[in-house]
Design a protein around this motif. Structure first.
Motif, PDB file in Angstrom:
ATOM      1  N   ALA A  81       0.810  -1.210   0.000  1.00  0.00           N
ATOM      2  CA  ALA A  81       0.000   0.000   0.000  1.00  0.00           C
ATOM      3  C   ALA A  81       0.847   1.266   0.000  1.00  0.00           C
ATOM      4  N   ASP A  82       2.015   1.210   0.652  1.00  0.00           N
ATOM      5  CA  ASP A  82       2.839   2.418   0.780  1.00  0.00           C
ATOM      6  C   ASP A  82       3.488   2.828  -0.535  1.00  0.00           C
ATOM      7  N   ARG A  83       3.465   1.956  -1.545  1.00  0.00           N
ATOM      8  CA  ARG A  83       4.025   2.301  -2.850  1.00  0.00           C
ATOM      9  C   ARG A  83       2.918   2.530  -3.874  1.00  0.00           C
ATOM     10  N   ILE A  84       1.753   2.911  -3.372  1.00  0.00           N
ATOM     11  CA  ILE A  84       0.610   3.286  -4.212  1.00  0.00           C
ATOM     12  C   ILE A  84       0.227   4.717  -3.865  1.00  0.00           C
ATOM     13  N   VAL A  85      -0.147   5.498  -4.859  1.00  0.00           N
ATOM     14  CA  VAL A  85      -0.563   6.875  -4.593  1.00  0.00           C
ATOM     15  C   VAL A  85      -1.535   7.322  -5.681  1.00  0.00           C
ATOM     16  N   CYS A  86      -2.431   8.205  -5.303  1.00  0.00           N
ATOM     17  CA  CYS A  86      -3.383   8.783  -6.256  1.00  0.00           C
ATOM     18  C   CYS A  86      -3.014  10.234  -6.525  1.00  0.00           C
ATOM     19  N   ALA A  87      -3.060  10.625  -7.809  1.00  0.00           N
ATOM     20  CA  ALA A  87      -2.977  12.031  -8.203  1.00  0.00           C
ATOM     21  C   ALA A  87      -4.369  12.439  -8.673  1.00  0.00           C
ATOM     22  N   TRP A  88      -4.964  13.427  -8.021  1.00  0.00           N
ATOM     23  CA  TRP A  88      -6.354  13.848  -8.260  1.00  0.00           C
ATOM     24  C   TRP A  88      -6.327  15.352  -8.560  1.00  0.00           C
ATOM     25  N   THR A  89      -6.682  15.729  -9.796  1.00  0.00           N
ATOM     26  CA  THR A  89      -6.543  17.107 -10.254  1.00  0.00           C
ATOM     27  C   THR A  89      -7.904  17.759 -10.479  1.00  0.00           C
ATOM     28  N   ALA A  90      -8.057  18.955  -9.947  1.00  0.00           N
ATOM     29  CA  ALA A  90      -9.286  19.729 -10.160  1.00  0.00           C
ATOM     30  C   ALA A  90      -9.270  20.331 -11.567  1.00  0.00           C
ATOM     31  N   MET A  91     -10.337  20.095 -12.331  1.00  0.00           N
ATOM     32  CA  MET A  91     -10.440  20.661 -13.674  1.00  0.00           C
ATOM     33  C   MET A  91     -11.179  21.993 -13.664  1.00  0.00           C
ATOM     34  N   GLN A  92     -11.596  22.406 -12.471  1.00  0.00           N
ATOM     35  CA  GLN A  92     -12.281  23.683 -12.284  1.00  0.00           C
ATOM     36  C   GLN A  92     -12.201  24.015 -10.798  1.00  0.00           C
ATOM     37  N   HIS A  93     -12.772  25.133 -10.403  1.00  0.00           N
ATOM     38  CA  HIS A  93     -12.806  25.465  -8.989  1.00  0.00           C
ATOM     39  C   HIS A  93     -13.745  24.490  -8.280  1.00  0.00           C
ATOM     40  N   ILE A  94     -13.201  23.776  -7.297  1.00  0.00           N
ATOM     41  CA  ILE A  94     -13.974  22.773  -6.563  1.00  0.00           C
ATOM     42  C   ILE A  94     -14.024  23.180  -5.099  1.00  0.00           C
ATOM     43  N   HIS A  95     -15.231  23.232  -4.554  1.00  0.00           N
ATOM     44  CA  HIS A  95     -15.448  23.723  -3.192  1.00  0.00           C
ATOM     45  C   HIS A  95     -16.549  22.906  -2.535  1.00  0.00           C
ATOM     46  N   ARG A  96     -16.930  23.277  -1.340  1.00  0.00           N
ATOM     47  CA  ARG A  96     -17.903  22.486  -0.595  1.00  0.00           C
ATOM     48  C   ARG A  96     -19.271  22.479  -1.263  1.00  0.00           C
ATOM     49  N   ASP A  97     -19.634  23.548  -1.927  1.00  0.00           N
ATOM     50  CA  ASP A  97     -20.958  23.607  -2.547  1.00  0.00           C
ATOM     51  C   ASP A  97     -21.103  22.622  -3.706  1.00  0.00           C
ATOM     52  N   THR A 147      -8.516  25.318 -10.387  1.00  0.00           N
ATOM     53  CA  THR A 147      -8.130  24.654 -11.631  1.00  0.00           C
ATOM     54  C   THR A 147      -6.627  24.372 -11.654  1.00  0.00           C
ATOM     55  N   GLY A 148      -6.288  23.102 -11.856  1.00  0.00           N
ATOM     56  CA  GLY A 148      -4.882  22.700 -11.925  1.00  0.00           C
ATOM     57  C   GLY A 148      -4.292  22.231 -10.615  1.00  0.00           C
ATOM     58  N   ASP A 149      -4.943  22.536  -9.490  1.00  0.00           N
ATOM     59  CA  ASP A 149      -4.463  22.037  -8.200  1.00  0.00           C
ATOM     60  C   ASP A 149      -4.551  20.509  -8.186  1.00  0.00           C
ATOM     61  N   THR A 150      -3.548  19.875  -7.608  1.00  0.00           N
ATOM     62  CA  THR A 150      -3.506  18.409  -7.586  1.00  0.00           C
ATOM     63  C   THR A 150      -3.201  17.930  -6.172  1.00  0.00           C
ATOM     64  N   VAL A 151      -3.996  16.986  -5.714  1.00  0.00           N
ATOM     65  CA  VAL A 151      -3.757  16.386  -4.403  1.00  0.00           C
ATOM     66  C   VAL A 151      -3.224  14.969  -4.613  1.00  0.00           C
ATOM     67  N   PHE A 152      -2.167  14.642  -3.888  1.00  0.00           N
ATOM     68  CA  PHE A 152      -1.606  13.287  -3.878  1.00  0.00           C
ATOM     69  C   PHE A 152      -1.968  12.660  -2.531  1.00  0.00           C
ATOM     70  N   PHE A 153      -2.542  11.460  -2.557  1.00  0.00           N
ATOM     71  CA  PHE A 153      -2.923  10.857  -1.280  1.00  0.00           C
ATOM     72  C   PHE A 153      -2.731   9.346  -1.278  1.00  0.00           C
ATOM     73  N   HIS A 154      -2.563   8.828  -0.071  1.00  0.00           N
ATOM     74  CA  HIS A 154      -2.273   7.419   0.208  1.00  0.00           C
ATOM     75  C   HIS A 154      -3.552   6.586   0.043  1.00  0.00           C
ATOM     76  N   PRO A 155      -3.453   5.322  -0.409  1.00  0.00           N
ATOM     77  CA  PRO A 155      -4.658   4.516  -0.641  1.00  0.00           C
ATOM     78  C   PRO A 155      -5.415   4.105   0.624  1.00  0.00           C
ATOM     79  N   LEU A 156      -4.788   4.263   1.795  1.00  0.00           N
ATOM     80  CA  LEU A 156      -5.514   3.964   3.033  1.00  0.00           C
ATOM     81  C   LEU A 156      -6.135   5.204   3.674  1.00  0.00           C
TER      82      LEU A 156
END
Length: 419
Positions: A269-285, A335-344
């Motif tokens: 699991a520690d050698r797995i990662v997700c790259a998740w990119t916003a294609m627009q402004h993403i917020h709570r709404d 837009t363009g912000d990317t979050v990298f996160f662990h699979p757990l």
């Protein structure tokens, strides 16, 4: 400062040595045993050690430099004693004393070096979830180690993301084939006869065989960070372009809290990662990601379909039991912000309460040297569901969960070793 320490050590050394020499020379050697003489000489060594043990640097100087001077003086002393036939009854005494002193000093020096090395190792941060192979700073690595995610702002240009958006529109309108892709619709609009095109499709999965969308997985801006998590041999394992629809009031546009590792039959699991990119402004709404920081340090939890009144989308499994009071962070992204996160890392997304669709694109990467594992117990439900869908689409009755992932994964960089 170091010179001053050396002078202090020498002064201490000379005074103690003169005292020991005087006592040795004034003893009536004939009336004392060699053992008594050894004890007297060794007591001088102990006195000197205790005096110079004021700090580690001074002590180290003694072990490496002062020890040599100590042995030389004793050699001269013993030679003088031999010339006077003081120790004629014990011809091996000089050899014994010198050898013993050298061994003691060598042991002391080794202990000091080991102690210093251990201290330095303790001061170095211990990294488990990241590797020094990419572009993360130590501060960023420490943040990921603690929280299980990190957001990199403005990583992907709007022009690049627009190319992927155009490709998505062409897929929705049928202009390009969807071979190998999984096309998904929200349960609230899946059977509607009045929705078509982009509004009908809420997610595209497994676009690794589409060369246009696969370019996202190979973007140098992303890969330079991915190397920090997977190493140099990188596989694209799972891909998604999410088009979260406006919620019709059923709250089916939300995604329950879950761990991505639940869906994966490969490790570690520690050698797995997700790259998740916003294609627009993403917020709570419009339903941004929500993460529970630090949960990547836990184990894979039990998942299942949540009991929601409005229904749940296919394969939107969620964690059955978790701490409702645990800290949550809503990731507002532009837009363009990317979050990298662990699979757990426990995460999910909220309801889209706006009138527009919310788009993001993502890829899960893994070290190609990883291994496939049997998915029973807590992963049995999802493995059976995915395998059943694959068999229905392809007619391959003997397909295994592992086989499906081998087919839809694709090498991004380096060598394809196991996965």
């Amino acid at each position: 400062m170091v010179i001053g320490q050396i002078i202090l050590i020498l002064i201490s050394y000379i005074s103690n040595t003169i005292q020991r020499i005087y006592l040795v020379l004034t003893y009536n050697i004939k009336k004392i045993s060699p053992l008594h003489l050894r004890v007297e000489i060794l007591s001088g060594e102990i006195t000197f050690i205790m005096t110079t043990f004021q700090n580690s640097l001074s002590f180290y100087i003694y072990a490496s430099i002062g020890g040599t001077l100590f042995r030389q003086i004793f050699k001269k002393l013993l030679k003088r004693m031999f010339r006077k036939n003081i120790l004629s009854n014990d011809k091996n005494f000089e050899f014994i004393i010198i050898t013993m002193s050298a061994q003691r000093l060598e042991t002391i020096g080794r202990h000091i070096r080991l102690s210093t090395q251990y201290k330095n190792e303790q001061q170095q941060p211990q990294y488990r979830y990241t590797l020094p192979n990419g572009n993360l700073t130590n501060e960023q690595r420490e943040f990921y180690e603690k929280n299980g995610f990190i957001v990199i702002r403005n990583l992907i240009s709007p022009e690049t993301l627009e190319q992927f958006n155009k490709r998505f529109q062409d897929i929705c309108t049928g202009k390009v084939p969807t071979f190998g892709m999984t096309i998904m619709k929200d349960i609230a609009i899946a059977k509607s006869e009045f929705v078509d095109g982009e509004k009908a499709i809420t997610k595209i999965q497994d676009f690794t065989l589409d060369d246009e969308l696969f370019q996202y997985c190979c973007l140098p801006e992303i890969i330079k960070y991915i190397e920090n998590f997977t190493g140099p041999n990188i596989m694209a394992m799972h891909t998604m372009l999410i088009n979260k629809p406006p919620d019709p009031g059923t709250q089916t546009s939300r995604h329950p809290l879950h761990q991505d590792l639940y869906y994966f039959p490969f490790r570690p699991a520690d050698r797995i990662v997700c790259a998740w990119t916003a294609m627009q402004h993403i917020h709570r709404d419009n339903g941004c990601l929500v993460v529970l920081p630090g949960t990547h340090k836990g184990e894979l939890l039990e998942h299942g379909y949540p009991k929601w009144e409005g229904g749940v989308n296919k394969m939107y499994h969620g964690i059955q039991k978790f701490d409702p009071n645990a800290e949550r962070i809503h990731l507002e992204m532009w837009t363009g912000d990317t979050v990298f996160f662990h699979p757990l890392l426990i995460h999910g997304s909220g309801t889209n309460r706006t009138e527009g669709f919310r788009k993001s694109i993502s890829c899960h990467y893994a070290d190609s040297a990883g291994e496939y594992v049997e998915c029973d117990g807590r992963q049995e439900l999802i493995s059976k569901e995915v395998t059943a869908v694959f068999k229905k689409r392809t007619g391959v009755e003997d397909a295994r969960f592992e086989d499906i992932w081998r087919i839809k994964s694709r090498l991004v960089q380096g060598e394809r070793i196991n996965l």
